[in-house]
Design a protein around this motif. Sequence first.
Motif, short mmCIF file in Angstrom:
data_model
loop_
_atom_site.label_atom_id
_atom_site.label_comp_id
_atom_site.label_asym_id
_atom_site.label_seq_id
_atom_site.Cartn_x
_atom_site.Cartn_y
_atom_site.Cartn_z
N ASN A 25 0.84 -1.20 0.00
CA ASN A 25 0.00 0.00 0.00
C ASN A 25 0.87 1.25 0.00
N GLY A 26 0.25 2.40 0.04
CA GLY A 26 0.99 3.65 -0.08
C GLY A 26 1.99 3.88 1.03
N GLU A 27 1.59 3.59 2.27
CA GLU A 27 2.49 3.78 3.41
C GLU A 27 3.68 2.82 3.33
N GLU A 28 3.42 1.59 2.91
CA GLU A 28 4.49 0.61 2.79
C GLU A 28 5.45 0.97 1.66
N GLU A 29 4.92 1.49 0.56
CA GLU A 29 5.76 1.92 -0.54
C GLU A 29 6.68 3.07 -0.11
N ALA A 30 6.12 4.02 0.64
CA ALA A 30 6.94 5.14 1.13
C ALA A 30 8.05 4.64 2.07
N LEU A 31 7.73 3.64 2.88
CA LEU A 31 8.72 3.08 3.81
C LEU A 31 9.82 2.35 3.05
N LEU A 32 9.44 1.57 2.04
CA LEU A 32 10.41 0.83 1.23
C LEU A 32 11.38 1.75 0.51
N THR A 33 10.86 2.85 -0.04
CA THR A 33 11.66 3.71 -0.91
C THR A 33 12.28 4.89 -0.18
N GLY A 34 11.96 5.07 1.11
CA GLY A 34 12.50 6.19 1.87
C GLY A 34 13.98 6.03 2.14
N MET A 35 14.59 7.05 2.70
CA MET A 35 16.04 7.06 2.87
C MET A 35 16.53 6.04 3.90
N ARG A 36 15.64 5.59 4.81
CA ARG A 36 16.08 4.68 5.86
C ARG A 36 16.20 3.24 5.38
N ARG A 37 15.40 2.86 4.39
CA ARG A 37 15.44 1.55 3.74
C ARG A 37 15.45 0.36 4.71
N PRO A 38 14.45 0.25 5.59
CA PRO A 38 14.39 -0.94 6.45
C PRO A 38 13.87 -2.15 5.68
N ILE A 39 13.97 -3.32 6.30
CA ILE A 39 13.22 -4.48 5.85
C ILE A 39 11.77 -4.24 6.26
N VAL A 40 10.84 -4.41 5.31
CA VAL A 40 9.43 -4.15 5.57
C VAL A 40 8.66 -5.47 5.47
N LEU A 41 7.86 -5.79 6.49
CA LEU A 41 7.05 -7.00 6.46
C LEU A 41 5.80 -6.75 5.63
#
Length: 511
Positions: A25-41
């Motif tokens: 979803n949109g929030e997960e996409e922003a998290l994936l592509t943001g500068m912090r680049r965590p592993i996202v479940l």
Amino acid sequence: KHREAKPFALMARDLETVRTFVRVNGEEEALLTGMRRPIVLLKRSSDPASSVAWGLDTLGVMLPCTPLQVLLFRYLKTPLIVATSGNLSEEPIVIDNREAFTRLGSVADAFLTYNRDIHNRCDDSIAMVVRKTVRLIRRSRGYVPEPVSLNRDAEGIAAFGAELKNTFCIGKGREALMSQHIGDLKSAETFDFFSESYQRFGRLFRFTPTLGACDLHPDYLSTAFCLEQGLPVTRVQHHHAHIAACMAENRAEGPVIGISFDGTGYGEDRAVWGGEFLFCDYASFTRYAHLQYVPLVGGDASVREPWRMALSWLYTCFGRDFFRRNIPFLRDLEDEKTDLFVTVLEKGTGSVPTSSAGRLFDALAAVLSLVKTSTFEAEGPMKLESIILPDDGVYPYRWGTSVDLTPLWEALLDDLSRGVPPGVISCRFHNTLAEVVFQGALRMAEETGVRQAALSGGVFQNRYLLARTEALLEEGGFTLLTHRMVPANDGGVSLGQLAVAAARREEGLEL
């Protein structure tokens, strides 16, 4: 890597590749592509590599965060890589080339080295999105050492955290600086990493400790390390620290209704706590109620072997009569081992009482034949969440100073005998725990007049339980405090210890 079942993360070449096998979803996409680049479940939509996460409906996914990783995709000509740290299971990341050749030669086919030394280990951060809000599960690369702002002065306080998922935390003025994820201190290599990292933080931030904070548990290595520093020390009960961490992250003042559900925490009565309803401010707490006690036989053995917790719960609720019930998982146990275990329960030796919500999840996972022996931490609870099928049912229970779950087990076993799908049983079980939390909060609010509630502890990393519990509390008119940028699990305990120590010092209380 000697981890046959523990999930691995996947690194995808780009966002388009990610969309081919998970839902984003949109929030997960922003998290994936943001500068912090965590592993996202993320929830699976197809199955590109089932062996990296057996029996789970989520995958940990990340995008490249360094130029080297981008080049690696070009060189390997693949859209997807199974990505894992350069270490053996439960050990710190190897940061020396020669050590890598020696320690990892048995698991690596090739090595790519570099001529710049690594001075500081830092695991990947892990995050998820629940109800459109980012929730950190592991706070490390990309997030550390960003400070957490506090409501009071914490200068000179060093908090040494828990034993599992360890982090430590130091106070600089009105800011808390948390370490990266350290891990399980029972490993000698990890304990050395913990000690080195604490010394490094002291140098980097020109930190001079004047007060130590640690867990109540007398055998925690983090507690022993704190006591060896020669500082005045304040000890903080584990679940009080969880709630204080949630309050500190939200910069909230107490008192709060604190619900802390996790696997293990040393209680003031020397029992193993983990299903706690606490009335808290930063300096102190009162235990209002808890999940009922059941025997924890063999300590850590019951964590590794969830069938033990299943038998403990069944014996506590039904005595030896549970043998007469049609419970399929019992047929998978050795009769001699089962009889011996129940005899130990009858004698009441070799056990301590536990109110742990985490061990309750383990017990159900065993009863549903999802896990007999755990191969990694929280395997049973993760599989229970993964099989959920939508249902609005709630099992019965009884409220007192402890929450009696015998009616839950009675109804649950009845469902099982009638052939109700395990996914529906799991959903009803989750619904019941959310209802228990809500009703407990209502009872405490009626007695105290406080309608500010804080949720903490590793059990609240369960997406379904967290979302349903939050919705119930918000609809019930509570001001809700939850974790976002600090883990709800033991990775956040050091922040809570620091916040408690700062409050006790400010109020002039006996440490």
